[in-house]
Design an enzyme around this catalytic site. Sequence first.
Site, mmCIF file in Angstrom:
data_model
loop_
_atom_site.group_PDB
_atom_site.id
_atom_site.type_symbol
_atom_site.label_atom_id
_atom_site.label_comp_id
_atom_site.label_asym_id
_atom_site.label_seq_id
_atom_site.Cartn_x
_atom_site.Cartn_y
_atom_site.Cartn_z
ATOM 1 N N LYS A 126 -4.292 -25.612 9.420
ATOM 2 C CA LYS A 126 -5.011 -24.748 10.369
ATOM 3 C C LYS A 126 -5.775 -25.642 11.325
ATOM 4 O O LYS A 126 -6.098 -26.775 10.988
ATOM 5 C CB LYS A 126 -6.005 -23.865 9.606
ATOM 6 C CG LYS A 126 -6.412 -22.629 10.364
ATOM 7 C CD LYS A 126 -5.405 -21.513 10.175
ATOM 8 C CE LYS A 126 -5.721 -20.308 11.016
ATOM 9 N NZ LYS A 126 -4.902 -19.161 10.649
ATOM 10 N N ASP A 166 -4.212 -17.736 16.586
ATOM 11 C CA ASP A 166 -5.174 -17.083 15.683
ATOM 12 C C ASP A 166 -6.238 -16.510 16.623
ATOM 13 O O ASP A 166 -5.943 -16.283 17.809
ATOM 14 C CB ASP A 166 -5.756 -18.085 14.670
ATOM 15 C CG ASP A 166 -6.483 -17.409 13.511
ATOM 16 O OD1 ASP A 166 -5.822 -16.953 12.571
ATOM 17 O OD2 ASP A 166 -7.735 -17.308 13.544
#
Length: 445
Positions: A126, A166
Amino acid sequence: MDEKLEPIFAEVVRRNPGESEFHQAVEEVLGSLGPVLAKHPELARHKTIERMCEPERQILFRVPWQDDRGEVHIQRGFRVEFSSVLGPYKGGLRFHPSVGLGVVKFLGFEQVFKNALTRMPIGGGKGGADFDPKGRSDDEIMRFCQSFMTELYRHLGEHTDVPAGDIGVGGREIGYLFGHYKRITNRFESGVLTGKGTDWGGALVRTEATGYGLVFFVVEMLRARGRTLDGATCVVSGAGNVAIHAIEKVQQLGGRVVACSDSQGVVHDPEGIDVALLKQIKAVERRRLTDYAERRPSARHRSGGSIWEIPCEIALPCAAQNELHGRDATALARSGCIAVAEGANMPATPEAVRVLQEAGVAFGPGKAANAGGVATSALEMQQNASRDSWSFEHTEQRLEEIMRGIHETCAAAAEEYGAPGDYVLGANAAGFLRVARAMIAQGLV
Ligand code: NDP
Ligand code: 2IT
């Protein structure tokens, strides 16, 4: 938590001071693993849990950029490459002022188990930056993305690390990031980013996939209880990519979504959210939900209070971490809610999860329920690798099958480890086992 796991958790807290979201995500997973280790003691001997709690690589970098007035700003960029045992690091980028190492590590840790549950060949990672895109012009967003990629590109590659979107990163940002990667490397390497435009390598359904997949998962949760979505009243928090497409799919399948929210407030629309209007305001005009209420006579906007006070049978938190608290869970259970599923990552606090489970409300954790986004990213990588593109119908069907498979895997693991119906335990156990076995097979990595 099993007493053998307590020292491992204490060590994670000691080594990662102040990273409260990361601690929370680790505590939840470790809380499920007692019965798994009792059955498979060899996994503890190989220190698989300790290894999973330490990212393979953590990258922090400076991102300087100039706004439209010429003023210089300095942001911090992150990419945490958590695990590559199942495939290249895979996971989104978040641009939001709250981004810090603890947030990126919690998201990367969750991603490892989520990606394992999809059964696709993807590891977990991430990234993001503490950049606030709100109110910025397209030119400012482009300059920021270019500066961010100027450092990040050296760590990426279709076989190495493959980011996607995201919070704060959608199709526009992926376009600027991809264009700059291509310029620096002189390679049209489609598989290096997912969520691309569908004219230049993006998969159909990727934009819709997280929200649609969430609703496919909910359909399975309801089926296990002899219920359907038809006629069900739902509340969905958020008004971004995940929330919009969750609302769209609920309504396609006969449910009614009566409320959604953004960072400024809640809109209550008892006649059912008008998805076309919502898309126009939030995704096209990038404005606030106050505009929705102004243009829709049946809707009311309020800037304070919790969205979870609005009675519903199904609640889908799709905004941010820790947005659904214990008191919200109590209110939901009292108002007759039968299922809660996480479209966002870790939106329900540990207390909320406990309250819901004790009240007999079905609870679908994010790493299972929102895995449709990353699974469709893996389908995009598959299409890129074969220079192919699939139809919307075919891709949506694959997504639905994948979500059904994840539900089945979680339900079976919950049953096997003595907690039937506990999707939290099922998701953690099944995800952990897949990663741990691959880790052992690959030696001390
Ligand atoms: P977006 O940036 O598209 O939308 C985020 C939405 O949440 C916006 O409407 C935003 O409000 C709202 N929001 C953010 N913080 C808060 C808050 N504290 N309270 C209320 N509303 C808030 O992001 P996504 O839809 O992509 O992501 C939403 C969640 O889903 C995140 O947790 C993400 O990690 C998760 N997720 C996303 C996936 C994807 O494919 N995109 C895949 C799996 C999970 P505003 O409009 O005012 O900014
Ligand atoms: O949290 C997530 O799963 C995502 N933001 C999507 C990741 C991806 O690589 O598609």
